[in-house]
Motif scaffolding. Structure first.
Motif, PDB file in Angstrom:
ATOM      1  N   LEU A  95      16.072   8.433 -29.397  1.00 37.72           N
ATOM      2  CA  LEU A  95      16.479   7.483 -28.358  1.00 37.72           C
ATOM      3  C   LEU A  95      17.449   6.442 -28.913  1.00 37.72           C
ATOM      4  N   ASN A  96      17.230   6.008 -30.134  1.00 41.52           N
ATOM      5  CA  ASN A  96      18.173   5.074 -30.757  1.00 41.52           C
ATOM      6  C   ASN A  96      19.526   5.733 -30.981  1.00 41.52           C
ATOM      7  N   GLU A  97      19.518   7.013 -31.320  1.00 40.95           N
ATOM      8  CA  GLU A  97      20.779   7.728 -31.532  1.00 40.95           C
ATOM      9  C   GLU A  97      21.579   7.802 -30.236  1.00 40.95           C
ATOM     10  N   VAL A  98      20.885   7.996 -29.129  1.00 48.17           N
ATOM     11  CA  VAL A  98      21.564   8.016 -27.826  1.00 48.17           C
ATOM     12  C   VAL A  98      22.205   6.663 -27.548  1.00 48.17           C
ATOM     13  N   ALA A  99      21.449   5.581 -27.793  1.00 58.10           N
ATOM     14  CA  ALA A  99      21.999   4.234 -27.560  1.00 58.10           C
ATOM     15  C   ALA A  99      23.210   3.987 -28.451  1.00 58.10           C
ATOM     16  N   ASN A 100      23.127   4.395 -29.715  1.00 55.90           N
ATOM     17  CA  ASN A 100      24.264   4.214 -30.631  1.00 55.90           C
ATOM     18  C   ASN A 100      25.495   4.968 -30.138  1.00 55.90           C
ATOM     19  N   TYR A 101      25.277   6.204 -29.693  1.00 52.41           N
ATOM     20  CA  TYR A 101      26.398   7.017 -29.210  1.00 52.41           C
ATOM     21  C   TYR A 101      27.013   6.410 -27.947  1.00 52.41           C
ATOM     22  N   MET A 102      26.158   5.998 -27.010  1.00 50.52           N
ATOM     23  CA  MET A 102      26.661   5.434 -25.760  1.00 50.52           C
ATOM     24  C   MET A 102      27.445   4.158 -26.005  1.00 50.52           C
ATOM     25  N   ALA A 103      27.031   3.386 -26.997  1.00 50.33           N
ATOM     26  CA  ALA A 103      27.786   2.173 -27.339  1.00 50.33           C
ATOM     27  C   ALA A 103      29.112   2.534 -27.999  1.00 50.33           C
ATOM     28  N   ARG A 104      29.071   3.544 -28.865  1.00 49.82           N
ATOM     29  CA  ARG A 104      30.273   3.911 -29.627  1.00 49.82           C
ATOM     30  C   ARG A 104      31.377   4.456 -28.729  1.00 49.82           C
ATOM     31  N   VAL A 105      31.019   5.245 -27.721  1.00 48.52           N
ATOM     32  CA  VAL A 105      32.043   5.871 -26.873  1.00 48.52           C
ATOM     33  C   VAL A 105      32.363   5.056 -25.630  1.00 48.52           C
TER      34      VAL A 105
END
Length: 601
Positions: free
Chosen positions: A109-119
């Motif tokens: 779930l943290n990886e999803v948040a990181n990705y959504m912030a990055r893109v």
């Protein structure tokens, strides 16, 4: 995230998604190019196996699975601000519950948040956005950063805080923080809905306070602007010097009585002109803060409260970041997706008719015995230990002693160890409507009878061999309900013979059945995997069937097609045979199964 390069059946989206679904206890369906959840089933678009951000797909699935597991979709939500606040609060609650139940999902779930912030799926709140969007966005960022514990959201919360403070009165800021802390401890969707109501009630109360304050300020201003009694002016237009002096003396005395010296203002008076001027100044213009952006005036903040309470569906989208992610996954599926990916359906257990099962087993007993003996002999021969000559050991090989004269000291015999079969075999039997056709040799018998006999004879023969784990599944009907289980891996074949006589019906969903069998094989612990498919003709989708067969073979699964009075499987399977009756199996199947049942590679 590392890009996945392995294109195998075990890393294919349907297999992994189904495994996640089984782990989380939810239903998963592979969509063509859509991502959504209906409260019961999670639909995942058919993104390709080499999509570089598969962790994002699994994170999306974990979030939606949390909704299916923990959200009460019947809880009442009113359209507008209440629904959006409820969604934001509930996202926090269900993710925390998921991480408590499955701690490993925290990383995903943290990886999803990181990705959504990055893109760029997440965006920083702006002063020009709708007040309801600012309110809901702030709540979401606060909960994600502080309650769920996603560090990447800290920067979004940091920029959202001043925007919230410039938009709403201080009373809203203070009381909202109290409610958000209660959200962290909420235990149900009903609790979440109640807390969303609490926020709305709080805003309504603050709105009334602001309206009362502004009415009071207006009254004070009106009172201060009323005309005062002044002395009559002389006709000459000049003031009386004595009167002016007396007035100055009176003013000095009055100031002295109030504890003030001459020239001091009355700003501290509750009803003085100074307060009215200060209050209205605050209402007419906003004060600048550290960022250099002016806060809204008191009237604008009152308007913001009104707009937030009356917000409609088009004014606020608290889930816009996640919706953007869904759109991205859908676009990837449309542009790069694999159409042959199939939803892996759950197998239903066949009804158990023990009398018919016993009759069928007795009918194939001779054929079963011959097949078993032949396969057992093959396995035993492969397990016989050959001797290897070595220069050291505990046992001399007297047949090699003469080598010493020639200087060859390899005169010790050492047995070579060979592996046991250790094979999982999944047998798929075609029970489509066409299997009701009579056989060529006996019009009283159908092709379905031959399939039953071949499946049970093979399963019984394999079950008798140590370290061989057979299963039998029949496929028919449609893609929505394609498989019926007779024997599952790990079950006794003899105890389930009553489940073999399955009535033929419907089409030939062979691709769906192979996906199901591949998934079941992926869960077995045996080193070798084997898939045997018995059919009388063409599947519903030859292309999809061919692609999943090729994927299985590339993944190391031995796949064999057996045509029931037809050579049609030769167009789909790289290895296939044709039989007219169960007795033909012992003549044709022996060589095809040698690789899977022995240590020969």
């Amino acid at each position: 995230m590392a890009k996945q390069n392995r294109n195998t059946i075990y890393t294919a989206l349907p297999i992994v998604a189904t495994a996640y679904g089984d782990k989380f206890g939810v239903k998963v369906r592979i969509g063509q190019d859509v991502a959504y959840t209906d409260g019961k089933t999670i639909v995942i678009p058919n993104v390709p196996h080499d999509y570089p951000y598969m962790d994002v797909v699994w994170g999306y699935m974990a979030h939606e699975a949390a909704h299916v597991r923990f959200t009460d979709f019947s809880a009442p939500r009113r359209a507008g601000l209440h629904a959006e606040l409820t969604n934001a609060f509930e996202d926090c609650r269900i993710e925390r519950a998921m991480m408590d139940l499955y701690p490993g999902t925290a990383t995903t779930l943290n990886e999803v948040a990181n990705y959504m912030a990055r893109v760029g799926h997440y965006s920083h709140l702006r002063d020009d956005e709708h007040p309801a969007q600012i309110l809901v966005g702030y709540c979401l960022y606060w909960l994600q950063a502080r309650a769920v514990g996603q560090p990447v959201m800290a920067s979004y919360l940091a920029t959202a805080q001043p925007v919230l403070e410039r938009t709403f009165p201080q009373g809203v800021i203070t009381r909202l923080s109290t409610i958000l802390r209660k959200v962290v401890d909420a235990e149900s969707t009903s609790d979440i809905c109640y807390l969303a109501d609490q926020v709305i009630s709080m805003i309504e109360e603050e709105k009334e306070k602001e309206e009362e304050q502004q009415q009071q300020d207006q009254q004070n201003q009106d009172q201060n602007q009323q005309p005062q009694n002044v002395p009559n002016e002389q006709s000459s237009g000049e003031g009386d010097d004595s009167d002016e002096a007396d007035g100055q003396q009176d003013s000095t005395q009055e100031d002295s009585q109030q504890g003030k010296g001459p020239g001091q203002s009355n700003e501290g008076d509750d009803s003085g002109e100074g307060q009215g001027q200060r209050s209205m100044a605050g209402a007419d213009q906003g004060a600048e803060n550290d960022s250099g952006i002016a806060s809204r005036t008191a009237k604008e903040k009152l308007d913001a409260l009104t707009q937030a309470l009356s917000a409609g569906a088009g004014d606020v989208d608290g889930d816009r970041a996640r919706n953007s992610l869904k759109q991205e996954l859908s676009q990837v599926a449309r542009e790069e997706g694999i159409p042959s990916y199939q939803t892996i359906r759950k197998g239903t257990d066949a009804s158990d008719d023990k009398a018919k099962g016993l009759e069928l087993m007795n009918r194939v007993r001779p054929a079963t015995s011959k097949i078993r003996n032949q396969l057992f002999g093959l396995v035993q021969a492969s397990l016989r230990c050959a001797k290897q000559s070595t220069r050291s050991g505990k046992r001399l090989d007297i047949n090699r002693l003469h080598r010493v004269v020639a200087g060859d000291t390899r005169v010790f015999a050492k047995p070579q160890e060979k592996r046991k079969p250790n094979t999982a075999v999944h047998i798929l039997g075609d029970k489509s409507g066409s299997m009701t056709r009579p056989t060529r040799s006996d019009s009283s018998r159908s092709l379905a009878d031959v399939t039953d006999e071949a499946c049970i004879a093979l399963a019984l023969a394999l079950d008798a061999i140590a370290h061989v784990n057979p299963a039998v599944t029949f496929f028919s009907n449609s893609s929505e309900s394609p498989v019926v289980c007779a024997v599952k891996h790990g079950q006794s074949v003899q105890a389930n013979t009553g489940r073999f006589p399955v009535k033929p019906s419907g089409g030939t969903p062979m691709a769906e059945a192979i996906w199901y069998a591949a998934y079941e094989l992926s869960k077995t612990r045996e080193d070798r995997k084997m898939l045997i498919v018995l059919t009388d003709g063409e599947p519903n989708s030859s292309q999809a069937t061919k692609e999943v067969i090729d994927l299985c073979e590339r993944s190391g699964i031995d796949v064999i097609g057996i045509g029931i009075q037809t050579n049609a499987p030769a167009t789909l399977f790289s290895r296939s045979i044709c039989i007219d009756a169960v007795e033909d199996l012992q003549k044709t199947l022996f060589k095809l199964m040698e690789k899977s049942l022995t240590a020969v590679d």
